[in-house]
Write a protein that holds these residues in place. Structure first.
Motif, PDB file in Angstrom:
ATOM      1  N   ALA A 102       0.820  -1.093  -0.157  1.00 42.43           N
ATOM      2  CA  ALA A 102       0.123  -0.029  -0.005  1.00 42.43           C
ATOM      3  C   ALA A 102       0.806   1.325   0.050  1.00 42.43           C
ATOM      4  O   ALA A 102       2.025   1.289   0.499  1.00 42.43           O
ATOM      5  N   HIS A 103       0.240   2.364  -0.580  1.00 43.01           N
ATOM      6  CA  HIS A 103       1.335   3.436  -0.857  1.00 43.01           C
ATOM      7  C   HIS A 103       0.052   4.709  -0.908  1.00 43.01           C
ATOM      8  O   HIS A 103      -0.782   4.588  -1.283  1.00 43.01           O
ATOM      9  N   ASN A 104       0.740   5.842  -0.398  1.00 40.83           N
ATOM     10  CA  ASN A 104      -0.157   7.076  -0.490  1.00 40.83           C
ATOM     11  C   ASN A 104      -0.426   7.411  -2.105  1.00 40.83           C
ATOM     12  O   ASN A 104      -1.236   8.063  -2.375  1.00 40.83           O
ATOM     13  N   GLN A 105       0.544   6.876  -2.919  1.00 43.28           N
ATOM     14  CA  GLN A 105       0.430   6.872  -4.318  1.00 43.28           C
ATOM     15  C   GLN A 105      -0.107   5.474  -4.775  1.00 43.28           C
ATOM     16  O   GLN A 105       0.517   4.517  -4.946  1.00 43.28           O
ATOM     17  N   PRO A 106      -1.690   5.289  -5.044  1.00 41.02           N
ATOM     18  CA  PRO A 106      -2.031   4.042  -5.103  1.00 41.02           C
ATOM     19  C   PRO A 106      -1.320   3.231  -6.486  1.00 41.02           C
ATOM     20  O   PRO A 106      -1.025   1.898  -6.383  1.00 41.02           O
ATOM     21  N   GLY A 107      -0.877   4.003  -7.449  1.00 45.92           N
ATOM     22  CA  GLY A 107      -0.409   3.623  -8.588  1.00 45.92           C
ATOM     23  C   GLY A 107       1.058   2.826  -8.498  1.00 45.92           C
ATOM     24  O   GLY A 107       1.239   1.885  -9.368  1.00 45.92           O
ATOM     25  N   LEU A 108       1.335   2.978  -6.980  1.00 41.52           N
ATOM     26  CA  LEU A 108       2.723   2.316  -6.846  1.00 41.52           C
ATOM     27  C   LEU A 108       2.408   0.895  -6.280  1.00 41.52           C
ATOM     28  O   LEU A 108       3.398   0.042  -6.081  1.00 41.52           O
ATOM     29  N   THR A 109       1.279   0.540  -5.751  1.00 40.27           N
ATOM     30  CA  THR A 109       0.913  -0.767  -5.277  1.00 40.27           C
ATOM     31  C   THR A 109       1.200  -1.963  -6.225  1.00 40.27           C
ATOM     32  O   THR A 109       0.941  -1.777  -7.356  1.00 40.27           O
ATOM     33  N   GLY A 110       1.652  -2.875  -5.664  1.00 42.50           N
ATOM     34  CA  GLY A 110       2.310  -4.100  -6.586  1.00 42.50           C
ATOM     35  C   GLY A 110       3.710  -3.957  -7.065  1.00 42.50           C
ATOM     36  O   GLY A 110       4.046  -5.096  -7.701  1.00 42.50           O
ATOM     37  N   ARG A 111       4.111  -2.865  -7.256  1.00 43.08           N
ATOM     38  CA  ARG A 111       5.412  -2.653  -7.700  1.00 43.08           C
ATOM     39  C   ARG A 111       6.628  -2.982  -6.579  1.00 43.08           C
ATOM     40  O   ARG A 111       6.454  -2.912  -5.475  1.00 43.08           O
ATOM     41  N   TYR A 112       7.792  -3.066  -7.159  1.00 46.30           N
ATOM     42  CA  TYR A 112       9.030  -3.351  -6.440  1.00 46.30           C
ATOM     43  C   TYR A 112       9.886  -2.165  -6.163  1.00 46.30           C
ATOM     44  O   TYR A 112      10.112  -1.596  -6.950  1.00 46.30           O
ATOM     45  N   LEU A 113      10.373  -1.779  -4.974  1.00 46.46           N
ATOM     46  CA  LEU A 113      11.296  -0.695  -4.845  1.00 46.46           C
ATOM     47  C   LEU A 113      12.303  -1.185  -4.968  1.00 46.46           C
ATOM     48  O   LEU A 113      12.744  -2.129  -4.086  1.00 46.46           O
ATOM     49  N   ARG A 114      13.577  -0.790  -5.753  1.00 45.01           N
ATOM     50  CA  ARG A 114      14.649  -1.151  -6.002  1.00 45.01           C
ATOM     51  C   ARG A 114      15.740  -0.215  -5.542  1.00 45.01           C
ATOM     52  O   ARG A 114      16.956  -0.481  -5.915  1.00 45.01           O
ATOM     53  N   ASP A 115      15.294   0.989  -5.231  1.00 43.14           N
ATOM     54  CA  ASP A 115      16.369   1.960  -4.818  1.00 43.14           C
ATOM     55  C   ASP A 115      17.144   1.536  -3.604  1.00 43.14           C
ATOM     56  O   ASP A 115      16.968   0.683  -2.889  1.00 43.14           O
ATOM     57  N   ALA A 116      18.447   2.352  -3.542  1.00 44.91           N
ATOM     58  CA  ALA A 116      19.335   1.892  -2.704  1.00 44.91           C
ATOM     59  C   ALA A 116      18.745   1.985  -1.054  1.00 44.91           C
ATOM     60  O   ALA A 116      19.115   1.286  -0.142  1.00 44.91           O
ATOM     61  N   THR A 117      18.040   2.963  -0.901  1.00 44.67           N
ATOM     62  CA  THR A 117      17.427   3.145   0.434  1.00 44.67           C
ATOM     63  C   THR A 117      16.476   1.900   1.000  1.00 44.67           C
ATOM     64  O   THR A 117      16.521   1.614   2.053  1.00 44.67           O
ATOM     65  N   SER A 118      15.566   1.558  -0.239  1.00 42.83           N
ATOM     66  CA  SER A 118      14.620   0.376   0.023  1.00 42.83           C
ATOM     67  C   SER A 118      15.517  -0.862   0.177  1.00 42.83           C
ATOM     68  O   SER A 118      14.967  -1.758   0.946  1.00 42.83           O
ATOM     69  N   ARG A 119      16.425  -1.068  -0.804  1.00 40.53           N
ATOM     70  CA  ARG A 119      17.240  -2.280  -0.714  1.00 40.53           C
ATOM     71  C   ARG A 119      17.815  -2.574   0.719  1.00 40.53           C
ATOM     72  O   ARG A 119      18.157  -3.618   1.069  1.00 40.53           O
ATOM     73  N   SER A 120      18.191  -1.643   1.557  1.00 42.02           N
ATOM     74  CA  SER A 120      18.752  -1.634   2.786  1.00 42.02           C
ATOM     75  C   SER A 120      17.843  -2.362   3.757  1.00 42.02           C
ATOM     76  O   SER A 120      18.443  -2.849   4.595  1.00 42.02           O
ATOM     77  N   LEU A 121      16.573  -2.456   3.431  1.00 38.27           N
ATOM     78  CA  LEU A 121      15.715  -3.062   4.450  1.00 38.27           C
ATOM     79  C   LEU A 121      15.593  -4.874   3.992  1.00 38.27           C
ATOM     80  O   LEU A 121      15.215  -5.417   4.986  1.00 38.27           O
TER      81      LEU A 121
END
Length: 267
Positions: A102-121
């Protein structure tokens, strides 16, 4: 330029006193304001960091049941409730592998976040994490847990515009206080310089009168400080000078009389 500044600085003790006092006061006030702004920035950033962490933990706690039931509508409602805070830039729920639930921008729902900040998780331990802590953004992620199992991550990003505005106001107030302190300090320094140099100027005038050949006057000071002692010493010097000159005149008169008698005998 430097020569003119040195000449101006060395022209009068009054200028030295006023300039030195104002310079030291301005330097101290500037250091004080810089320290105050730094402390205020650290406090506000720490406060914002705590606020972001609390929101991330609230999002993680309230979304646990919705994540377990895979209720996308419920998750969006939880995100929407977090976004009511005007300082929140974004809020999201991620699976452990980085997929947006879920995201405050619903269009991002279902996508994978691959930026460096997100990958750190992806390989991180399930604890509260500060992903970004800059002057413009605070991003904190809290684990969504079901017992000992990691269900995902709740991320909240808060902009620092309000903090930046508060710091601008603090800086503006600091500059105002510096200017007020300089003006008040300059007036006080001028008053003190005039009070101190007034007696010194009288001594300077008296010295010039003595150099011009004037005698028979004294400098009267009703002071007990160093300037008063200097005036007393000056008066003693004038008295001693007058006495020496009187002895010289008497010696010259006696010499003239002796010469006159000697010339009378020779004649």
């Amino acid at each position: 330029m430097i020569k003119h500044i040195r000449h101006f600085w060395a022209t009068s003790i009054r200028y030295q006193l006023v300039g030195g006092f104002v310079l030291v006061l301005a330097l101290l006030m500037t250091i004080l304001v810089i320290d105050l702004v730094g402390r205020q920035r650290d406090f506000l950033q720490h406060q914002s960091l705590g606020q972001t962490g609390n929101l991330a933990e609230i999002l993680a706690t309230t979304s646990t049941s919705w994540v377990l039931s895979n209720d996308v509508v419920g998750l969006q409602e939880v995100i929407h409730s977090i976004m009511r805070d005007p300082d929140v830039r974004y809020a999201m729920l991620l699976t452990p592998d980085g997929r947006v639930l879920a995201h405050n921008q619903p269009g991002l729902t279902g996508r994978y976040l691959r930026d460096a900040t997100s990958r750190s998780l992806l390989d991180g331990a399930p604890t509260l994490k500060t992903l970004v802590a800059s002057d413009s953004l605070i991003d904190v992620a809290a684990p969504v847990m079901a017992g000992e199992r990691l269900l995902g991550w709740a991320r909240v990003g808060i902009g620092q515009e309000r903090i930046a505005e508060n710091l601008r106001q603090v800086k503006a107030q600091g500059v105002f206080f510096i200017l007020v302190a300089i003006i008040v300090g300059a007036l006080f320094a001028i008053f003190m310089a005039n009070w101190l140099t007034k007696a010194l100027n009288r001594l300077v005038d008296a010295t010039e009168r003595v150099s011009a050949g004037q005698r028979g006057f004294r400098v009267e000071f009703k002071r007990k400080d160093e300037i008063g002692k200097l005036g007393d010493d000056f008066n003693l010097m004038i008295k001693a000078l007058e006495e020496d000159e009187e002895r010289i005149r008497l010696a010259q008169r006696e010499l003239q009389l002796a010469n006159a008698r000697l010339n009378g005998i020779i004649d």
